[in-house]
Write an enzyme that holds these catalytic residues in place. Sequence first.
Site, mmCIF file in Angstrom:
data_model
loop_
_atom_site.group_PDB
_atom_site.id
_atom_site.type_symbol
_atom_site.label_atom_id
_atom_site.label_comp_id
_atom_site.label_asym_id
_atom_site.label_seq_id
_atom_site.Cartn_x
_atom_site.Cartn_y
_atom_site.Cartn_z
ATOM 1 N N HIS A 236 43.108 29.795 57.012
ATOM 2 C CA HIS A 236 41.987 29.032 56.428
ATOM 3 C C HIS A 236 40.906 29.969 55.897
ATOM 4 O O HIS A 236 39.732 29.598 55.827
ATOM 5 C CB HIS A 236 41.337 28.077 57.436
ATOM 6 C CG HIS A 236 42.313 27.221 58.179
ATOM 7 N ND1 HIS A 236 42.622 25.936 57.797
ATOM 8 C CD2 HIS A 236 43.080 27.477 59.271
ATOM 9 C CE1 HIS A 236 43.515 25.432 58.638
ATOM 10 N NE2 HIS A 236 43.830 26.349 59.537
ATOM 11 N N GLU B 229 42.633 39.983 37.864
ATOM 12 C CA GLU B 229 42.205 38.659 37.404
ATOM 13 C C GLU B 229 43.102 38.132 36.280
ATOM 14 O O GLU B 229 43.460 36.958 36.239
ATOM 15 C CB GLU B 229 40.764 38.718 36.895
ATOM 16 C CG GLU B 229 39.746 38.967 37.993
ATOM 17 C CD GLU B 229 38.383 39.269 37.399
ATOM 18 O OE1 GLU B 229 37.582 38.340 37.229
ATOM 19 O OE2 GLU B 229 38.120 40.442 37.072
ATOM 20 N N SER C 129 31.170 46.196 32.665
ATOM 21 C CA SER C 129 30.488 45.067 32.052
ATOM 22 C C SER C 129 29.677 45.578 30.866
ATOM 23 O O SER C 129 29.149 46.692 30.901
ATOM 24 C CB SER C 129 29.561 44.428 33.081
ATOM 25 O OG SER C 129 28.511 43.746 32.447
ATOM 26 N N LYS D 174 28.604 47.308 37.267
ATOM 27 C CA LYS D 174 29.825 46.547 37.519
ATOM 28 C C LYS D 174 31.101 47.359 37.356
ATOM 29 O O LYS D 174 31.226 48.206 36.494
ATOM 30 C CB LYS D 174 29.912 45.337 36.567
ATOM 31 C CG LYS D 174 28.856 44.284 36.765
ATOM 32 C CD LYS D 174 29.002 43.484 38.046
ATOM 33 C CE LYS D 174 30.256 42.675 38.118
ATOM 34 N NZ LYS D 174 30.148 41.398 37.402
#
Length: 471
Positions: free
Chosen positions: A156, A290, A277, A283
């Site tokens: 979970h 992704e 970024s 970043k």
Amino acid sequence: MSKLWGGRFTKQTDKLVEEYTASISFDKELAEEDIEGSIAHVTMLGKCGILPLEDVDKIRDGLLAVQGMIRRGELEYNVQNEDIHMNIEKALIDLIGPVGGKLHTGRSRNDQVATDMHLYLRKRVVELVGLLIKLQEALLEQAKQNLDTIVPGYTHLQRAQPILFAHHMMAYVSMFQRDVERLQDSYKRINVLPLGAGALAGTTFPIDRHFVAEQLGFDRVYENSLDAVSDRDFIVEFLSHASLIMMHLSRMCEEMVMWSSTEFAFIELDDAFCTGSSIMPQKKNPDVAELVRGKTGRVYGNLFGLMTVLKALPLAYNKDMQEDKEGMLDTVNTLQGALQLFAPMVSTMKVNKERMRQAVNQDFSNATDIADYLVNKGLPFRQAHEVIGKAVLYCIQNHKYLLDLSMDEFTEFSTLFGDDIYEVLQPEHVVNARNVYGGTASNQVADAVSRAEAIVRESSDWFSLYLEKSK
Ligand code: ARG
């Protein structure tokens, strides 16, 4: 320009229809397979006495010349010739004259295109097994480097029980092993020859399908001519296996994205596999992970696309079936791209052992072990569960972890506790206590690594053998 099938027509094809029905823009990918299949076919026509051998020689040489032109990028494809099959046949006739028109004797584009797809997919399936093996090797290497790295295990997405990071890597090795086995198994249904089915019913010429199969390395020929040209199960099966592979990659991507966040900081992905970024200078984004996760969608889409195309098609060939190609080609490319990047992304990933350790020291993932401790002292498990639940609640209210409790505090919860509880609660102890086959104890994980290495070696042997066979 006249069509190869122009005889019964009195009008030119509408320009838009020509463009709409053409598949050359994508099925040009099948050029090598188409020529391979045609050479085997024409060789058989000669052997069976259907064509004179001198015609066969001219056609074979012509096909090799066309192959050369294609490889050098010299053949200009034309939508007026609709697809790769007719573009090649047209080029052949342009090159060697009307004798080239004998190539299509005893054959239809229906059994021809199916043959091309079988040839294409069997090569790609073997290559994909090779890429999966590379990924398993990268995971095994990470496992070996982390046989003593303890990390929280989750259910979970809540801290559950500590495990070895190696154990986590090995879960993926097992998942990708199933993928390898599925692809290997599918090979026997891909490696079947449809050619000789003609348009749907067979052919009036005395062809030898088994001879064609032998030349092309097919293990069998399709039993039924109608099935041979109607079947796209082997592509659906491939797309389904591909979907599972992407699903496995995507689950791992999700973990990599999570683990590389500041919140987790369990791993750091190599700079070479991340991007920055355009606005936020600090970043470092896990774009590859992704994007692989994102591309899972198109692979599922390709599976459902083809399932839907096929669902109500009457036997045998229908033009709808031309829609089988783009999804298959796209899936192969998507998978190859993802797997090629994944192995090096895994091997260059830095594992932050200290941070993982810190996480394990600051949780209640050893709670099951104290319950088991009380069970070993004779308390029924349900009661032990209740007692430890209370102890955990006490800890939360007092900002402590179980290892911070004094002996007096422990005995408040149960008089069964002894000094040895402090040893039992140590993460190493917790991990090594799970000493069952397939469990996370370090000796079990080390054994699992050796077993997996042997299995991956077997897959590598399969890969070398079938790489030859599928060429
Ligand atoms: N381009 C076609 C396809 O990919 C080849 C088969 C065409 N057959 C036919 N009867 N029109 O499906």
